[in-house]
Design a protein around this motif. Structure first.
Motif, mmCIF file in Angstrom:
data_model
loop_
_atom_site.group_PDB
_atom_site.id
_atom_site.type_symbol
_atom_site.label_atom_id
_atom_site.label_comp_id
_atom_site.label_asym_id
_atom_site.label_seq_id
_atom_site.Cartn_x
_atom_site.Cartn_y
_atom_site.Cartn_z
ATOM 1 N N GLU A 1 24.512 -0.654 -32.321
ATOM 2 C CA GLU A 1 23.196 -1.272 -32.340
ATOM 3 C C GLU A 1 23.052 -2.258 -31.192
ATOM 4 O O GLU A 1 24.008 -2.947 -30.823
ATOM 5 C CB GLU A 1 22.963 -1.972 -33.674
ATOM 6 N N ARG B 1 22.283 5.764 -39.917
ATOM 7 C CA ARG B 1 23.568 5.178 -40.258
ATOM 8 C C ARG B 1 24.621 6.286 -40.237
ATOM 9 O O ARG B 1 24.274 7.471 -40.308
ATOM 10 C CB ARG B 1 23.517 4.548 -41.657
ATOM 11 N N THR C 1 24.210 10.010 -41.718
ATOM 12 C CA THR C 1 22.841 10.519 -41.648
ATOM 13 C C THR C 1 22.834 11.924 -41.066
ATOM 14 O O THR C 1 23.503 12.203 -40.073
ATOM 15 C CB THR C 1 21.965 9.615 -40.758
#
Length: 262
Positions: A101, A111, A114
């Motif tokens: 991030e 995340r 996913t």
């Protein structure tokens, strides 16, 4: 020699190395003694030897692809100030394994774990362009049978042959209608030493920040990061893109089939 497929003449080898033939020959004699190179008895041409093969095999055994990939993702995130996801091929399709991030306050539903839509996300579309046809079709058929609450990110949409060809040509994918309004993404493929796509690197950011600098800054940085990682994983032929829009080359040696996904 590592960049050439065929054995090389001394004259040509010396030329590309920037040596005089006599100087190059002196090096080759030394390399031959330790098995790093071999000389064809009939033609006199030089090729890599058994010791070079041993070095390559050892390098592959000791290289940790995921560690290299995570380093590439972290470096790209720092360079661009974007969220960067590392996506691999999982049991249900493109699957996020790590996310770096940025410093922005961007809230997104990406995340580790996913699973992305094959046609409704940038990551899925780049896998659709570079994986074998049978694999892609089977995964899309599975996706189309899923319930709306399956948890997969992105909505299935039609992909034309022209769109897939374009992805192979430019070396990255995006999607016109992103899963999250106001958030854009671009994904580029990473290949291994056999020329197979093994993962994707995806940059994610807010439209107002990403789109204005995408063409000039972010996309070139993404493609460079994916290309450098591919090189670290053994790719030696340069960026893997199709030769022509009508007949894209398969890195494994064949050709990609053209297909439409209704």
């Amino acid at each position: 020699m590592a960049e050439e497929i065929e054995p090389m003449m001394l004259k040509y080898l010396a030329q590309v190395a920037g040596f005089a033939p006599a100087q190059a020959h002196a090096h080759l004699v030394s390399y031959r003694k330790i098995g790093l190179i071999e000389q064809d008895e009939e033609t006199g041409h030089y090729r890599l030897g058994r010791y070079a093969l041993d070095l390559g095999v050892t390098s592959m055994r000791t290289t940790d692809p995921m560690s290299l990939a995570n380093d590439a993702v972290a470096e790209l995130a720092d360079r661009t100030a974007l969220h960067v996801a590392l996506v691999v091929w999982g049991s249900f399709g493109p699957t996020v394994v790590s996310v770096k991030e940025s410093g922005s306050q961007l809230n997104m539903n990406t995340r580790p774990g996913t699973v992305y839509s094959m046609s409704g996300t940038a990551s899925g579309r780049v896998f659709s362009a570079f994986l074998p046809e049978a694999t892609v079709k089977a995964t899309i058929n599975l996706e189309k049978r899923e319930k709306t609450d399956s948890g997969r990110v992105g909505v299935h949409r039609f992909m034309s042959r022209k769109e897939l060809d374009h992805i192979r040509e430019v070396g990255y994918a995006t999607v016109d209608v992103p899963p999250m309004p106001g958030i854009s993404a671009y994904a580029a493929p990473v290949f291994d030493h056999a020329g197979q796509m093994v993962m994707a690197i995806t940059i994610i950011g807010q439209d107002h920040y990403l789109e204005g600098r995408a063409e000039e800054g972010f996309i070139p940085a993404l493609i460079e990061a994916a290309g450098d990682l591919s090189s670290e994983l053994g790719v030696r032929a340069g960026p893997l893109r199709q030769n022509t829009p009508s007949a894209p080359a398969d890195p494994a040696g064949g050709q990609f089939m053209h297909y439409n996904y209704p």
